[in-house]
Design a protein around this motif. Structure first.
Motif, PDB file in Angstrom:
ATOM      1  N   ALA A  49       0.828  -1.200   0.000  1.00 27.31           N
ATOM      2  CA  ALA A  49       0.000   0.000   0.000  1.00 27.31           C
ATOM      3  C   ALA A  49       0.865   1.253   0.000  1.00 27.31           C
ATOM      4  O   ALA A  49       0.494   2.277  -0.577  1.00 27.31           O
ATOM      5  CB  ALA A  49      -0.929  -0.010   1.213  1.00 27.31           C
ATOM      6  N   ALA A  50       2.046   1.159   0.631  1.00 27.61           N
ATOM      7  CA  ALA A  50       2.937   2.323   0.707  1.00 27.61           C
ATOM      8  C   ALA A  50       3.452   2.727  -0.664  1.00 27.61           C
ATOM      9  O   ALA A  50       3.640   3.913  -0.949  1.00 27.61           O
ATOM     10  CB  ALA A  50       4.108   2.023   1.640  1.00 27.61           C
ATOM     11  N   MET A  51       3.682   1.733  -1.538  1.00 29.28           N
ATOM     12  CA  MET A  51       4.230   2.035  -2.864  1.00 29.28           C
ATOM     13  C   MET A  51       3.191   1.902  -3.970  1.00 29.28           C
ATOM     14  O   MET A  51       3.466   2.242  -5.119  1.00 29.28           O
ATOM     15  CB  MET A  51       5.441   1.151  -3.145  1.00 29.28           C
ATOM     16  N   GLY A  52       2.028   1.348  -3.640  1.00 34.47           N
ATOM     17  CA  GLY A  52       0.966   1.240  -4.625  1.00 34.47           C
ATOM     18  C   GLY A  52       1.259   0.259  -5.742  1.00 34.47           C
ATOM     19  O   GLY A  52       0.810   0.449  -6.881  1.00 34.47           O
ATOM     20  N   ARG A  53       1.983  -0.804  -5.419  1.00 35.99           N
ATOM     21  CA  ARG A  53       2.266  -1.811  -6.437  1.00 35.99           C
ATOM     22  C   ARG A  53       2.554  -3.159  -5.779  1.00 35.99           C
ATOM     23  O   ARG A  53       2.792  -3.241  -4.577  1.00 35.99           O
ATOM     24  CB  ARG A  53       3.444  -1.395  -7.313  1.00 35.99           C
ATOM     25  N   ALA A  54       2.520  -4.197  -6.603  1.00 40.74           N
ATOM     26  CA  ALA A  54       2.791  -5.548  -6.132  1.00 40.74           C
ATOM     27  C   ALA A  54       4.290  -5.841  -6.206  1.00 40.74           C
ATOM     28  O   ALA A  54       4.957  -5.474  -7.179  1.00 40.74           O
ATOM     29  CB  ALA A  54       2.008  -6.557  -6.967  1.00 40.74           C
ATOM     30  N   ILE A  55       4.800  -6.508  -5.179  1.00 39.57           N
ATOM     31  CA  ILE A  55       6.221  -6.836  -5.091  1.00 39.57           C
ATOM     32  C   ILE A  55       6.360  -8.361  -5.025  1.00 39.57           C
ATOM     33  O   ILE A  55       5.794  -8.996  -4.132  1.00 39.57           O
ATOM     34  CB  ILE A  55       6.857  -6.223  -3.824  1.00 39.57           C
ATOM     35  N   PRO A  56       7.107  -8.965  -5.964  1.00 35.61           N
ATOM     36  CA  PRO A  56       7.368 -10.405  -5.847  1.00 35.61           C
ATOM     37  C   PRO A  56       8.415 -10.672  -4.770  1.00 35.61           C
ATOM     38  O   PRO A  56       9.390  -9.926  -4.637  1.00 35.61           O
ATOM     39  CB  PRO A  56       7.881 -10.785  -7.235  1.00 35.61           C
ATOM     40  N   VAL A  57       8.199 -11.718  -4.007  1.00 36.97           N
ATOM     41  CA  VAL A  57       9.090 -12.063  -2.899  1.00 36.97           C
ATOM     42  C   VAL A  57       9.383 -13.563  -2.970  1.00 36.97           C
ATOM     43  O   VAL A  57       8.454 -14.378  -2.996  1.00 36.97           O
ATOM     44  CB  VAL A  57       8.455 -11.723  -1.530  1.00 36.97           C
ATOM     45  N   TRP A  58      10.654 -13.917  -3.017  1.00 38.12           N
ATOM     46  CA  TRP A  58      11.053 -15.331  -2.964  1.00 38.12           C
ATOM     47  C   TRP A  58      11.183 -15.741  -1.501  1.00 38.12           C
ATOM     48  O   TRP A  58      11.791 -15.030  -0.700  1.00 38.12           O
ATOM     49  CB  TRP A  58      12.379 -15.534  -3.674  1.00 38.12           C
ATOM     50  N   VAL A  59      10.571 -16.882  -1.159  1.00 36.80           N
ATOM     51  CA  VAL A  59      10.576 -17.360   0.220  1.00 36.80           C
ATOM     52  C   VAL A  59      11.022 -18.814   0.250  1.00 36.80           C
ATOM     53  O   VAL A  59      10.548 -19.641  -0.542  1.00 36.80           O
ATOM     54  CB  VAL A  59       9.171 -17.239   0.859  1.00 36.80           C
ATOM     55  N   SER A  60      11.919 -19.113   1.157  1.00 44.86           N
ATOM     56  CA  SER A  60      12.288 -20.495   1.483  1.00 44.86           C
ATOM     57  C   SER A  60      11.761 -20.764   2.885  1.00 44.86           C
ATOM     58  O   SER A  60      12.255 -20.186   3.857  1.00 44.86           O
ATOM     59  CB  SER A  60      13.803 -20.676   1.419  1.00 44.86           C
ATOM     60  N   HIS A  61      10.751 -21.636   2.972  1.00 42.10           N
ATOM     61  CA  HIS A  61      10.026 -21.869   4.230  1.00 42.10           C
ATOM     62  C   HIS A  61      10.277 -23.296   4.716  1.00 42.10           C
ATOM     63  O   HIS A  61      10.021 -24.256   3.977  1.00 42.10           O
ATOM     64  CB  HIS A  61       8.532 -21.638   4.004  1.00 42.10           C
ATOM     65  N   PRO A  62      10.777 -23.455   5.954  1.00 39.57           N
ATOM     66  CA  PRO A  62      11.140 -24.791   6.432  1.00 39.57           C
ATOM     67  C   PRO A  62       9.965 -25.688   6.812  1.00 39.57           C
ATOM     68  O   PRO A  62      10.172 -26.842   7.154  1.00 39.57           O
ATOM     69  CB  PRO A  62      12.011 -24.499   7.651  1.00 39.57           C
ATOM     70  N   GLY A  63       8.748 -25.165   6.761  1.00 40.59           N
ATOM     71  CA  GLY A  63       7.592 -26.014   7.002  1.00 40.59           C
ATOM     72  C   GLY A  63       6.990 -25.925   8.384  1.00 40.59           C
ATOM     73  O   GLY A  63       5.968 -26.536   8.663  1.00 40.59           O
ATOM     74  N   GLY A  64       7.581 -25.167   9.266  1.00 41.27           N
ATOM     75  CA  GLY A  64       7.060 -24.991  10.614  1.00 41.27           C
ATOM     76  C   GLY A  64       7.497 -23.655  11.167  1.00 41.27           C
ATOM     77  O   GLY A  64       8.167 -22.874  10.479  1.00 41.27           O
ATOM     78  N   PRO A  65       7.143 -23.343  12.403  1.00 41.45           N
ATOM     79  CA  PRO A  65       7.558 -22.070  13.000  1.00 41.45           C
ATOM     80  C   PRO A  65       9.082 -21.922  12.999  1.00 41.45           C
ATOM     81  O   PRO A  65       9.805 -22.846  13.382  1.00 41.45           O
ATOM     82  CB  PRO A  65       7.015 -22.157  14.426  1.00 41.45           C
ATOM     83  N   ALA A  66       9.565 -20.785  12.555  1.00 42.61           N
ATOM     84  CA  ALA A  66      11.010 -20.538  12.464  1.00 42.61           C
ATOM     85  C   ALA A  66      11.241 -19.042  12.337  1.00 42.61           C
ATOM     86  O   ALA A  66      10.352 -18.302  11.904  1.00 42.61           O
ATOM     87  CB  ALA A  66      11.608 -21.272  11.262  1.00 42.61           C
ATOM     88  N   PRO A  67      12.432 -18.583  12.702  1.00 46.47           N
ATOM     89  CA  PRO A  67      12.761 -17.164  12.509  1.00 46.47           C
ATOM     90  C   PRO A  67      12.978 -16.865  11.028  1.00 46.47           C
ATOM     91  O   PRO A  67      12.831 -17.755  10.181  1.00 46.47           O
ATOM     92  CB  PRO A  67      14.054 -16.999  13.311  1.00 46.47           C
ATOM     93  N   ALA A  68      13.322 -15.612  10.736  1.00 51.01           N
ATOM     94  CA  ALA A  68      13.437 -15.180   9.337  1.00 51.01           C
ATOM     95  C   ALA A  68      14.763 -14.481   9.090  1.00 51.01           C
ATOM     96  O   ALA A  68      15.268 -13.742   9.940  1.00 51.01           O
ATOM     97  CB  ALA A  68      12.286 -14.251   8.976  1.00 51.01           C
TER      98      ALA A  68
END
Length: 323
Positions: A49-68
């Motif tokens: 909303a701050a920039m008024g556009r969509a941003i693609p984001v690559w995510v590697s998710h370990p499958g459970g709760p984890a830090p970032a």
């Protein structure tokens, strides 16, 4: 109800009231799409909303709760020369690590900061708002993260990573600054910033104003180094001399003499400048008694060194993130 049980409920309720509420994303920002890429990898499309556009984001998710770990791209924002995941083995390296790795694609020549004015070439840049106020809460909610974060950047975004930790105290437990020039307030540093942005047709005056605008000082990690106390810091820079990745036999050179000459002529000079900037920060941290892991090496301004940095900084990040 048993008296002990009532007392326990009262105690737990009082304790919970003291805990900080999880951050909520800015109104209007949202995850538009989550596309599986195979294994633990996803492409997430986030509306800012701050920039008024969509941003693609690559995510590697370990499958459970984890830090970032938030990975910021170099000066091209990962748009033209390729992001971390194309330039390095980041996807493979983190494939077995208990951490979410989050890499926004975009932000070329933006310093991943909030610009004072829209730029005729780059448009609206509100990257600090996006990374802190929009992306983090959305990622935490959708992927079940733990609320502990690290951020790492290279070249341009090395300064950005430091500034994000300074701007949002307590939000980042660790920072990696690889081959950055973490000075913005003196004339030479401002010239360096302007020259980087001019390569993309952007005007740094739209970012932090004229040379006398206080915003340049506010975004200088050397001047604001005291606000990095308590953050685990990994800071690296080469000296511009040929290093282990600057030989004809190095995989990134592959026997190409012209490529090696170009790396030494451009990357060597850039990294020599970076080393001086980095020393300003590490000297300031030492004077303040703020610990940091500092890596000085032979080497140029090149991705193979930043892949090494990513590997070598992970133990520090892991400890700060509690994994």
């Amino acid at each position: 109800m048993h008296r002990l049980a009532r007392c326990l409920i009262v105690f737990v309720s009082a304790f919970a009231a003291l805990l900080p509420l999880p951050a909520a994303a800015d109104p209007g920002s949202a995850i538009l799409e989550v596309r599986p890429l195979g294994g633990r990898q996803f492409e997430v499309v986030v509306y800012s909303a701050a920039m008024g556009r969509a941003i693609p984001v690559w995510v590697s998710h370990p499958g459970g709760p984890a830090p970032a770990l938030y990975l910021l791209n170099a000066v091209d924002g990962g748009e033209s020369g390729g992001p971390w995941t194309n330039r390095t083995d980041a996807a493979r390296f983190f494939a077995d690590k208990p951490v979410n790795v989050i890499q926004p694609i975009g932000g070329r020549a933006s310093f991943y900061t909030d610009w004072m004015s829209d730029d005729p070439v780059l448009g609206r840049n509100k990257w600090s708002a996006f990374l802190i106020d929009e992306l983090q809460p959305l990622m935490d909610s959708h992927f079940g993260m733990t609320g502990r974060n690290a951020v790492a950047g290279t070249s341009m975004s090395a300064t950005s990573a430091l500034n994000l930790a300074i701007e949002a105290p307590g939000r980042f437990q660790a920072v990696g600054s690889y081959s950055g020039c973490p000075r913005t307030s003196d004339p030479l540093a401002r010239f360096y910033v302007h020259s980087q942005l001019q390569l993309f047709g952007a005007n740094a005056a739209n970012m932090w104003g004229a040379a006398d605008n206080p915003a340049w000082n506010a975004h200088d990690p050397v001047l604001n180094a005291d606000r990095l106390r308590g953050v685990a810091l990994y800071i690296s820079a080469g000296n511009g001399a040929p290093g282990v990745h600057d030989t004809l036999a190095a995989p990134s050179i592959a026997g190409d003499a012209a490529r090696l000459a170009d790396r030494m002529a451009i990357g060597g000079v850039m990294e020599a400048v970076v080393r001086q900037c980095t020393s300003s920060l590490t000297d300031r941290l030492a004077a303040l008694g703020i610990p940091a892991t500092v890596v000085h090496r032979d080497g140029t301004h090149a991705w193979p060194y930043w892949e090494d940095d990513l590997h070598n900084s992970w133990p520090l990040f892991a400890g700060a993130l509690g994994v």
